[in-house]
Write an enzyme that holds these catalytic residues in place. Structure first.
Site, PDB file in Angstrom:
ATOM      1  N   HIS A 119      82.201 -25.308  42.537  1.00  0.00           N
ATOM      2  CA  HIS A 119      81.353 -26.055  42.377  1.00  0.00           C
ATOM      3  C   HIS A 119      81.300 -27.118  43.357  1.00  0.00           C
ATOM      4  O   HIS A 119      81.138 -28.357  44.265  1.00  0.00           O
ATOM      5  CB  HIS A 119      80.301 -25.824  40.828  1.00  0.00           C
ATOM      6  CG  HIS A 119      79.305 -27.626  41.589  1.00  0.00           C
ATOM      7  ND1 HIS A 119      80.211 -28.619  41.878  1.00  0.00           N
ATOM      8  CD2 HIS A 119      77.867 -28.145  42.037  1.00  0.00           C
ATOM      9  CE1 HIS A 119      78.654 -30.023  41.893  1.00  0.00           C
ATOM     10  NE2 HIS A 119      77.986 -29.629  41.748  1.00  0.00           N
ATOM     11  N   ASN A 120      82.409 -28.109  43.010  1.00  0.00           N
ATOM     12  CA  ASN A 120      83.338 -28.670  43.031  1.00  0.00           C
ATOM     13  C   ASN A 120      83.888 -28.876  44.519  1.00  0.00           C
ATOM     14  O   ASN A 120      83.892 -29.222  45.613  1.00  0.00           O
ATOM     15  CB  ASN A 120      84.638 -29.877  42.392  1.00  0.00           C
ATOM     16  CG  ASN A 120      83.568 -30.068  41.047  1.00  0.00           C
ATOM     17  OD1 ASN A 120      82.309 -30.040  40.714  1.00  0.00           O
ATOM     18  ND2 ASN A 120      84.218 -31.445  40.633  1.00  0.00           N
ATOM     19  N   SER A 132      77.918 -31.935  36.012  1.00  0.00           N
ATOM     20  CA  SER A 132      78.122 -31.910  36.913  1.00  0.00           C
ATOM     21  C   SER A 132      75.936 -32.953  36.987  1.00  0.00           C
ATOM     22  O   SER A 132      75.373 -32.568  36.601  1.00  0.00           O
ATOM     23  CB  SER A 132      77.871 -30.714  38.080  1.00  0.00           C
ATOM     24  OG  SER A 132      77.051 -31.228  39.579  1.00  0.00           O
ATOM     25  N   LYS A 182      82.347 -24.678  37.534  1.00  0.00           N
ATOM     26  CA  LYS A 182      82.234 -25.957  37.974  1.00  0.00           C
ATOM     27  C   LYS A 182      83.480 -26.050  38.772  1.00  0.00           C
ATOM     28  O   LYS A 182      83.285 -26.886  39.624  1.00  0.00           O
ATOM     29  CB  LYS A 182      82.078 -26.095  37.186  1.00  0.00           C
ATOM     30  CG  LYS A 182      82.610 -28.247  37.073  1.00  0.00           C
ATOM     31  CD  LYS A 182      81.218 -28.868  37.763  1.00  0.00           C
ATOM     32  CE  LYS A 182      81.429 -30.568  37.823  1.00  0.00           C
ATOM     33  NZ  LYS A 182      82.264 -30.766  37.938  1.00  0.00           N
ATOM     34  N   GLU A 207      81.307 -29.298  46.667  1.00  0.00           N
ATOM     35  CA  GLU A 207      80.781 -30.507  47.330  1.00  0.00           C
ATOM     36  C   GLU A 207      82.565 -30.556  47.824  1.00  0.00           C
ATOM     37  O   GLU A 207      81.695 -31.695  49.229  1.00  0.00           O
ATOM     38  CB  GLU A 207      81.650 -31.267  45.838  1.00  0.00           C
ATOM     39  CG  GLU A 207      80.901 -32.237  45.618  1.00  0.00           C
ATOM     40  CD  GLU A 207      81.085 -33.086  44.368  1.00  0.00           C
ATOM     41  OE1 GLU A 207      82.183 -33.999  44.415  1.00  0.00           O
ATOM     42  OE2 GLU A 207      80.774 -32.590  43.553  1.00  0.00           O
TER      43      GLU A 207
END
Length: 480
Positions: free
Chosen positions: A188-189, A130, A185, A192
């Site tokens: 995480h997105n 990222s 990940k 986001e």
């Protein structure tokens, strides 16, 4: 060409090229390869002065350039292209070599690939990266999953090129086996997506209810970025809002179509959350908000529906409302991270990954898109209580969200009264109230399910599974 490169990168689009340059800038000899040989030569020709590169024009040359154990980073489009590259290179590798997928792969694909290559004696690492193209070059947050042996070989290289937190800690760590890295990940997105939606709602409220101009909102965000909301996304939001379009002289935000796009990782987060039975309502609302924005025909058809139009406040009232929006944004942000970390915990338990949530928070402190000052507090919360089920149960976060809730509720109520959609704020508040409720109306839902489908229910007064014989005067209960 004989085994001189410590690492190799194949796939030299922007992310792959910058990652290769990052390795070279940090003192590693890097073998570079691309299906189109001209890209390989262009990279070495333009950036060869940054470090030691070995240009390889065939898969055989590329593999031969790598020292043992070979470490080969694949930076190509997720899905079939990644499988094609693996199938091309795997036969050329030997036991103990490592293939690293640095793309945004679905974690189930990573689990499949890791199993297939493990059976051949080759390690496979799914590494979430990222930070975008700038992060790839200057220091990303890296989330590698795979065997402990693969991290022993690869970890020192990743730790050198990763972003560094303020305390100097590299923003990378071994996440866990097989697909753990790409799962983290993905979440995480998802966070986001939620973070961006909440910021967008704050902007919309400041503009339509507080009556602020984009330039004034930019200054508001800059002020917020000096406090507890200090983060990369708040920082760049101020920059976007302060930008003026060169062609029209209008605020940049006013000349951009209001249709948000997405690449799919946020959608994956919601889909997997449904599979795991994890409530990530804030992330889901962010995904659906983007979807709604893209249905221009549907929105046009509904444009004339009855409802209030926002009437901007003035003076001290507007300033007071802006302060309340800051409280609502912060509280909702805590909820979004709470939901994301809960999903990681459940995923870790489901797949046997043993993910350290404090370590995840630590490697998100720099380099990645959701980097924020309060991640260090999240790291500390999990470090002191590894069994912490919810961030909302942490004493400090509980105190802060309790102090914010009156303003949070006022903002959600005012947005409804003025007809300004705030699905992120509202969903976060509903999640918070749902968690703290003594009883939820799910009891009625279970009664309905039992009535129309004999789906059974559990009782509060004794153990067992029960079914009521509904209809007429019958009220017998069966089960036990």
């Amino acid at each position: 060409m004989s085994g001189t490169a410590q690492i190799g990168v194949t796939g030299l689009a922007v992310m792959g090229r910058n990652l290769a340059r990052n390795f070279a800038r940090n003192g590693f000899t890097v073998a570079v390869h691309n299906r189109t040989a001209s890209k390989t030569d262009a990279l070495v020709g333009e950036f060869g002065g940054e470090g030691a590169f070995v240009a390889a024009h065939t898969p055989e040359e590329f593999v031969a350039a790598l020292e043992r154990p070979r470490r080969l980073v694949v930076m190509v489009k997720a899905g079939d292209p990644t499988d094609a590259v693996i199938q091309e290179f795997a036969p050329l590798l030997e036991e103990g070599d490592v293939i690293i997928d640095g793309g945004n792969a679905h974690f189930e694909d990573t689990r499949r690939r890791e199993k297939e290559l493990r059976e051949r004696g080759v390690h496979f690492v799914g590494a979430g990266i990222s930070g975008g193209e700038e992060g790839a070059l200057h220091g990303p947050s890296i989330m590698p999953g795979g065997s402990a042996e693969s991290y022993a070989s690869l970890g020192p290289l990743l730790e050198r090129i990763a972003a560094k937190a303020k305390d100097g800690t590299p923003c990378t760590a071994h996440i866990g086996p097989d697909g753990a890295g790409h799962f983290v990940k993905m979440v995480h997105n998802g966070i986001e997506y939620a973070d961006m939606q909440l910021i967008a709602e704050a902007y919309d409220l400041l503009r339509r209810v507080a009556g602020y101009s984009p330039a004034r909102i930019a200054e508001t965000f800059r002020s917020w970025n000096t406090g507890r909301l200090d983060s990369y996304l708040i920082e760049i939001t101020a920059e976007v809002l302060a930008h003026t379009d060169a062609d029209t002289g209008e605020p940049f935000v006013d000349i951009v179509q209001d249709r948000a796009e997405q690449k799919g990782t946020g959608r994956w987060t919601v889909q997997i959350a449904l599979d795991l039975g994890v409530p990530v309502s804030g992330i889901a609302e962010a995904v659906f908000a983007r979807s709604l924005s893209g249905h221009a025909d549907l929105r046009e058809a509904a444009r004339g529906l009855p409802g209030p139009s926002a009437k901007p406040l003035e003076g001290a009232q507007a300033a007071a409302f802006a302060d309340r929006v800051e409280q609502a944004l912060y509280a909702s942000k805590i909820v979004s991270y709470t939901q994301g970390f809960h999903q990681i915990r459940v995923g870790s338990d489901t797949y046997g990954w043993d993910v350290d949530l404090g370590s995840v928070a630590a490697i998100w402190r720099a380099g990645c898109i959701i980097r924020a000052a309060f991640l260090d507090r999240i790291r500390a919360a999990y470090a002191s209580r590894p069994d912490l089920l919810s961030l909302l149960s942490d004493e400090e976060f509980e105190r802060e969200i309790g102090a914010a809730q009156d303003d949070w509720r006022a903002v959600v109520a005012e947005s409804a009264r003025q007809g300004v959609p705030t699905p992120g704020f509202a969903a976060a508040l509903a999640y918070y109230d749902g968690l703290r409720a003594d009883r939820l109306p799910a009891a009625l839902t279970q009664g309905q399910r039992d009535f129309f489908g004999a789906h059974t229910y559990r009782r509060t007064d004794r153990k067992g599974i029960f079914h009521t014989l509904w209809g007429g005067d019958r009220s017998e209960v069966t089960g036990g």
